[in-house]
Design an enzyme around this catalytic site. Structure first.
Site, mmCIF file in Angstrom:
data_model
loop_
_atom_site.group_PDB
_atom_site.id
_atom_site.type_symbol
_atom_site.label_atom_id
_atom_site.label_comp_id
_atom_site.label_asym_id
_atom_site.label_seq_id
_atom_site.Cartn_x
_atom_site.Cartn_y
_atom_site.Cartn_z
ATOM 1 N N LYS A 1 0.821 -1.218 0.000
ATOM 2 C CA LYS A 1 0.000 0.000 0.000
ATOM 3 C C LYS A 1 0.856 1.269 0.000
ATOM 4 O O LYS A 1 0.512 2.266 -0.638
ATOM 5 C CB LYS A 1 -0.933 -0.002 1.201
ATOM 6 C CG LYS A 1 -2.097 -0.977 1.102
ATOM 7 C CD LYS A 1 -3.014 -0.814 2.302
ATOM 8 C CE LYS A 1 -4.274 -1.663 2.161
ATOM 9 N NZ LYS A 1 -3.998 -3.102 2.219
ATOM 10 N N GLU B 1 -3.478 6.884 7.291
ATOM 11 C CA GLU B 1 -4.306 7.687 6.398
ATOM 12 C C GLU B 1 -5.301 8.506 7.215
ATOM 13 O O GLU B 1 -5.814 8.034 8.241
ATOM 14 C CB GLU B 1 -5.087 6.800 5.420
ATOM 15 C CG GLU B 1 -4.235 6.129 4.367
ATOM 16 C CD GLU B 1 -5.041 5.266 3.423
ATOM 17 O OE1 GLU B 1 -4.497 4.915 2.363
ATOM 18 O OE2 GLU B 1 -6.199 4.934 3.751
ATOM 19 N N ARG C 1 -6.322 -8.497 -8.913
ATOM 20 C CA ARG C 1 -6.937 -9.826 -9.009
ATOM 21 C C ARG C 1 -8.426 -9.670 -9.240
ATOM 22 O O ARG C 1 -8.951 -8.557 -9.298
ATOM 23 C CB ARG C 1 -6.717 -10.591 -7.697
ATOM 24 C CG ARG C 1 -7.219 -9.800 -6.473
ATOM 25 C CD ARG C 1 -7.259 -10.634 -5.229
ATOM 26 N NE ARG C 1 -7.436 -9.838 -4.031
ATOM 27 C CZ ARG C 1 -8.585 -9.346 -3.581
ATOM 28 N NH1 ARG C 1 -9.691 -9.532 -4.295
ATOM 29 N NH2 ARG C 1 -8.656 -8.650 -2.456
#
Length: 674
Positions: free
Chosen positions: A136, A220, A313
């Protein structure tokens, strides 16, 4: 849906330059997604190979494939996460391609690279694209460089507690603490006050290390009342990249998705176009090929959105996109991996109608969504117009603690959102999954809630409206049916005919004491004749008997009741109501309560990852003693009263079985008695 169309030979895809066209696909996964992939692969004319751990021997996905081969013990690290074992399985079964599904090795760049080195086609993006988005922190840095707006935060290399605390203060609370290497809600914490920050960082790091092998974290800024919107992208090896609209995945518990829908009730054509363009730009920036999902956080204003991550994916929730586009995404994955160009352009990707998906979990919502394992004694998926069920289940199957607790996906399509919602509620009410606890009733409650029905659910929907779900109170009609079944069960075990339970002085009532997990219910049941009973003030008539089901008229209204006996428990379901109870008519009073205070027992099979006390320690009510890891989650076992630990027979690393003793305690009140 896309139709099968033969294999492409002489492809110019560089990834296939040294590989002949494949005709056999190994599915490196299990359960419902393995069954889902097998279905599309077969429709395209491919042979399929299933892999399984020792715990999954004989599972439905194995029986549905052309070939099946064991790849190791139950523990995922030794089987479904064992790249060498999977590649060896492909070699010995003659498979030339591998489809990873989702989870496990699906976003493992090293596995994709190992497949290429072994001469296997990896049905997914290039290893370089997986690597670019697999972390990430690195992914956010890459997207910032590509001009994609990201949530303000910290994704630096200094991972010390001091650095993270300092950066969190700079960002400003509330913040999200996230595992850089994983997803699925694991290693993720929402922190709203300063005192909770350091414990959250330490807990997230520990969970991330156990789940992903990396304790790296990012921070975040928490966007309150936002929506989790993701864009499905698709790219081929010929330079074409398109998006297939959005999915709204805002309804989450523990940061894990529960309900997903397409399109989002918060998106109009203009927002969809803007988000789609950003997602396509993200995919192009990393040379993407295949199916992928770019996740965004839509601000409460409904206009500003920020990049969260990219899942390289197929997503769990891909069926809702399939239902509104008419495309088979698995078939598209296989075609693209074989070197074909995408069969449609951006303006041909049209969304029609609405689809909603619910994830059926083996879990107890009223116990903090605690995962459940055990025997699935009865399973009957719903059918009907617009209903789709993706699963890999059968009655009599054991739901093990070794893997994710999601056991099925129930999806409904409608021309309008409300039609899809109504159909999904009805489908869930017809779903029979007995023997273990599931979130079926909880899902029905979610879909019926006025905020969800109005399309206003944000990421705070569950915390706001279902923060502490209560166990549904026992339905009086279902409780009466339980009394009937226990009465007949007891009579049959003694060789008696329930219809002959009479007295020369008239009708005779028999006492029953049923424990439904919340309270003990005293009931009186009387036989009125063959298949006719009275339970308290309710009249019951068994209209029809089927294996594991009854058609019963209760006070003149007929309904179907599914049931099964598992050990000492009777499980029943009718419509949206579930009930599990046992006959404790002859149990000594207070025995269960006293045992609960004196013993901590494992709620399921799992692994001990922390022991936080020692024999002889004095502990307070609510104090953590043992942490158990099962179904990818950590479960804290706490003292139920102030007590002294007499026995602590487990240590870190031990594998324990359901109901195994973890600690024996003497409550203080007992210890003080002379």
């Amino acid at each position: 849906m896309l139709q099968s169309g033969g294999k492409v030979r002489g492809s110019t895809d560089k990834r296939l330059a040294s590989v002949s066209a494949f005709d056999t696909i190994l599915i490196a996964n299990r359960g419902e997604i393995a069954c889902r992939i097998i279905r599309s692969a077969r429709a395209l004319g491919y042979r399929t190979v299933a892999v399984y751990s020792e715990a999954d021997a004989g599972a439905p996905h194995c029986e549905q494939a052309d070939l099946a081969t064991c790849i190791g013990p139950a523990e995922a690290k030794q089987s479904y996460l064992n790249a060498e074992a999977i590649i060896a399985a492909a070699k010995r079964t003659g498979a030339q391609a591998v489809h990873p599904g989702y989870g496990f090795l699906s976003e493992n760049a090293a596995f994709a690279e190992a497949c290429a080195r072994a001469g296997l086609v990896f049905i997914g993006p290039p290893a370089s694209a997986i690597a670019a988005m697999g972390n990430k922190a690195a992914a956010k840095r890459r997207m910032i460089e590509a001009g994609v707006l990201c949530v303000p935060g910290y994704q630096g290399e200094d991972q010390s507690d001091e650095a993270l605390l300092r950066e969190a203060e700079r960002i400003g609370l509330p913040v999200m603490v996230k595992a850089a290497a994983g997803g699925g809600g694991r290693g993720m914490r929402l922190v709203q006050d300063k005192a909770a920050l350091l414990p959250a960082i330490q807990a997230a790091r520990s969970e991330a290390e156990n789940a992903f092998g990396s304790g790296e974290l990012i921070l975040e800024k928490a966007v309150i009342d936002g929506r989790h919107i993701e864009i499905q992208v698709f790219a081929d090896s010929h330079g074409h990249v398109i998006h297939l609209g959005e999915r709204d995945c805002s309804v989450q518990r523990r940061h894990q998705k529960v309900v997903e829908e397409a399109p989002s009730p918060a998106a109009d054509a203009a927002l969809r176009s803007r988000m789609g363009e950003a997602a396509v730009a993200a995919a192009k920036a990393i040379g993407y090929v295949g199916a992928g999902t770019v996740e965004f956080l839509l601000d409460a204003d409904g206009r500003s959105f920020y990049f969260l991550e990219m899942n390289t994916r197929l997503q769990v929730e891909h069926p809702v996109t399939e239902m509104v586009t008419g495309l088979d995404l698995v078939a598209l994955q296989i075609r693209v991996a074989a070197g074909e160009a995408l069969p449609l352009k951006q303006d041909e990707a049209v969304l029609t109608g609405h689809a909603i998906e619910t994830r059926l979990y083996a879990e107890a919502p009223h116990q903090g969504f605690l995962p459940q394992s055990g025997l699935l004694a009865a399973w009957q998926p719903p059918e009907g117009l617009g209903i789709r069920v993706d699963h890999g289940l059968r009655a009599g199957q054991t739901i093990t603690p070794h893997y994710d607790p999601m056991i099925a996906k129930i999806i409904a399509y409608g021309l309008t959102r409300d039609e899809a919602r109504r159909r999904l509620i009805a489908a869930l009410e017809r779903t029979v999954a007995l023997g273990i606890e599931t979130n079926r009733g909880f899902l029905i409650d979610l879909l019926k809630h006025e905020e969800f029905a109005a399309g206003r659910a944000s990421t705070r929907f569950i915390p706001q409206h279902f923060a502490a779900p209560a166990r549904p109170a026992a339905d009086d009609g279902l409780l009466a049916a339980a009394a009937l079944l226990w009465f007949e069960h007891s009579a049959a075990s003694l060789g008696h005919d329930p219809a002959r339970a009479w007295s020369s002085t008239g009708r005779m009532a028999w006492p029953l004491l049923l424990d439904d997990g919340q309270a003990k219910r005293k009931l009186q049941i009387a036989t009125l004749g063959p298949d006719r009973y009275q339970v308290e003030d309710k009249l019951l008539h068994v209209v029809q008997r089927r294996p594991d089901a009854l058609r019963v008229a209760i006070d003149g209204t007929e309904c179907d009741i599914a049931y099964c006996f598992v050990g000492d428990d009777l499980h029943l379901a009718s419509g949206g109501a579930d009930l599990t109870c046992r006959d404790v008519t002859y149990q000594l009073p207070g025995a269960a309560e006293a045992a609960a205070e004196r013993e901590l027992r494992a709620p399921m099979n799992g692994k001990i990852v922390a022991v936080l006390a020692a024999e002889g320690d004095k502990v307070k009510k609510g104090q953590r003693i043992v942490v158990l890891e099962a179904m990818k989650m950590q479960h804290e076992m706490v003292a139920r009263a102030d007590a002294v630990i007499d026995k602590l027979p487990v240590k870190v690393g031990d594998q324990v079985a359901s109901r195994q003793l973890l600690a024996a305690l003497t409550p203080n009140e007992v210890a003080k008695q002379p």
